[in-house]
Design an enzyme around this catalytic site. Sequence first.
Site, mmCIF file in Angstrom:
data_model
loop_
_atom_site.group_PDB
_atom_site.id
_atom_site.type_symbol
_atom_site.label_atom_id
_atom_site.label_comp_id
_atom_site.label_asym_id
_atom_site.label_seq_id
_atom_site.Cartn_x
_atom_site.Cartn_y
_atom_site.Cartn_z
ATOM 1 N N ASP A 230 0.821 -1.210 0.000
ATOM 2 C CA ASP A 230 0.000 0.000 0.000
ATOM 3 C C ASP A 230 0.853 1.257 0.000
ATOM 4 O O ASP A 230 0.431 2.307 -0.483
ATOM 5 C CB ASP A 230 -0.946 -0.032 1.203
ATOM 6 C CG ASP A 230 -1.924 -1.185 1.060
ATOM 7 O OD1 ASP A 230 -2.936 -1.026 0.368
ATOM 8 O OD2 ASP A 230 -1.626 -2.286 1.565
ATOM 9 N N ASN B 287 1.644 -2.961 4.183
ATOM 10 C CA ASN B 287 0.656 -3.819 3.508
ATOM 11 C C ASN B 287 -0.371 -4.244 4.558
ATOM 12 O O ASN B 287 -0.245 -3.917 5.745
ATOM 13 C CB ASN B 287 1.352 -5.022 2.864
ATOM 14 C CG ASN B 287 0.440 -5.745 1.884
ATOM 15 O OD1 ASN B 287 -0.171 -5.115 1.019
ATOM 16 N ND2 ASN B 287 0.319 -7.059 1.997
HETATM 17 O O1 MRU Z 1 -7.782 -2.249 3.019
HETATM 18 P P1 MRU Z 1 -7.592 -2.677 1.603
HETATM 19 O O2 MRU Z 1 -8.350 -3.902 1.216
HETATM 20 O O3 MRU Z 1 -7.751 -1.551 0.621
HETATM 21 O O4 MRU Z 1 -6.071 -3.068 1.651
HETATM 22 C C1 MRU Z 1 -5.224 -2.916 0.628
HETATM 23 C C2 MRU Z 1 -4.876 -4.220 0.129
HETATM 24 O O5 MRU Z 1 -5.622 -4.723 -0.676
HETATM 25 C C3 MRU Z 1 -3.739 -4.940 0.623
HETATM 26 O O6 MRU Z 1 -3.029 -4.421 1.623
HETATM 27 C C4 MRU Z 1 -2.970 -5.491 -0.522
HETATM 28 O O7 MRU Z 1 -2.263 -6.575 -0.100
HETATM 29 C C5 MRU Z 1 -2.056 -4.489 -1.167
HETATM 30 S S1 MRU Z 1 -2.845 -3.363 -2.160
HETATM 31 C C6 MRU Z 1 -3.190 -4.244 -3.526
#
Ligand code: MRU
Length: 351
Positions: free
Chosen positions: A234, A244
Site C-alpha cells: 500500500d 501492507n
Molecule cells: O484495506 P484494503 O483492502 O484496501 O487493503 C489494501 C490491500 O488490498 C492490501 O493491503 C494489498 O495486499 C495491497 S494493495 C493491492
Amino acid sequence: MRVKQNHYRTVWMDRQSVFMIDQNLLPFQFEIFESKTYKESCAAIRNMTVRGAGAIGAAAAFSMAQVILSAPEQNFWAYAEEGRKEIENTRPTAQNLFYAVDRVLGAARKSQVPKKAALEEAQSVADEDVRSCQAIGETGATLIKDNARIQTHCNAGWLAFVDYGTALSPIYAAAKAGKKVFVYVDETRPRSQGARLTAWELYHQDIPHAIVPDNAGAYLMSIGKVDLMIVGADRIAANGDTANKIGTLEKAIAAKEFGVPFYVAAPRSTFDLNCNDKDGIPIEQRDEEEVLYQIGLTQSGKIEKVLVASPGSKAVNPAFDVTPAKYITGIITEKGIVTPSRASIARLFGR
Ligand code: MRU
C-alpha cells in the site's frame, strides 16, 4: 479480467459517473456501483466498495476529475482544493490515492481547459495501472517454477487494481504459460479479503488454491509447504520498508526464519520517496465493528451481518502493518525486480 464472459475493469468512468465493482458484495453478488458525484465516490472509497492500492488510486483519480467537472466558475480552484482534501481524507495509507489526486489536479492546473485535462489524466492513471500490473506479471512469473506453492496475503489481485493485480499477476502469467501452481490464500481477517476476494478471483481463473486461517502461515512454511510468498503493497518508503495489510509483517518474519523467499509486488506509483522509512507511513485505524462482526451468506441465501465476538467487548483494528526492508527478498515492479535498498529504489526513479 473476465466475469461471466464479459471483460471488466475494477473501476472506470463514463461521462460524470464513476463505476466500480462493488467489492463489499463479493463473493456472493456481482454488482456494479455507480457514483454520480465526487462525494459519493469518497464514500465508496471510505466504505471499501472499491479497495486495494491501485483501484483506490484510479477511483481517487476519477473522483478528482468529478471534482473538477463539477467546480463552479467562481472559486473554481478553491472548490478543487476542498475536493482534493475530501478525497485525501478517505484512506490514509494507500500511496496510490495521493499520487493519483496529485496528478489529476496538477494536470488540470497546468491546462487552459482544466476539465478536459483532468478527465484525460485520470484515464491515464487508470491505463498506466493496467500496463504496470501486466508488466509486473510478466517479470514476476520468472520467479515461479513449475509446481510452485505460493502463499499470498490479503487481495492484491485484479480487484485491488484496475486489472491484472500485483501479487496475483505473476501467478496468472505463470499459469497462462502452462506452469502448474498452487496458492495458499491467507484468510486476512478482519475483512477477509483473502477468503472473499483472492479466493473468488483464483476460483474464476481456475487456479488451484486453498484458503488458510491467518494463523496457519508460519506452520505451513515450517513444514516446507511454501516455496515462495508474494504480497502487494500500500506504500513503500524510500528505504524499502513496506506497508501492507495487517498480518503481512508476521508472515515476512516467519518467511525469513524458514528460508522462504518473500517478494513484494508493486508499481512505482506505490512508492513514496518523501517517506524516509517505516516511521513516516500513516497507518489507518478502522472501526472496531469490522473485528466484532462478520458479514456472510446464510444457508437460506441472505447476506447477513453477525456478531462473532463476546458481546460488550471492545476491539482495536489497525488496517496495515509495515514490514522492514530486511525481511523482503525483492520488489517486483513494472521496471524489473529491485532489492529493497535506498540505492536501488533511487535508481528505479532515475535518481
Ligand atoms: O484495506 P484494503 O483492502 O484496501 O487493503 C489494501 C490491500 O488490498 C492490501 O493491503 C494489498 O495486499 C495491497 S494493495 C493491492
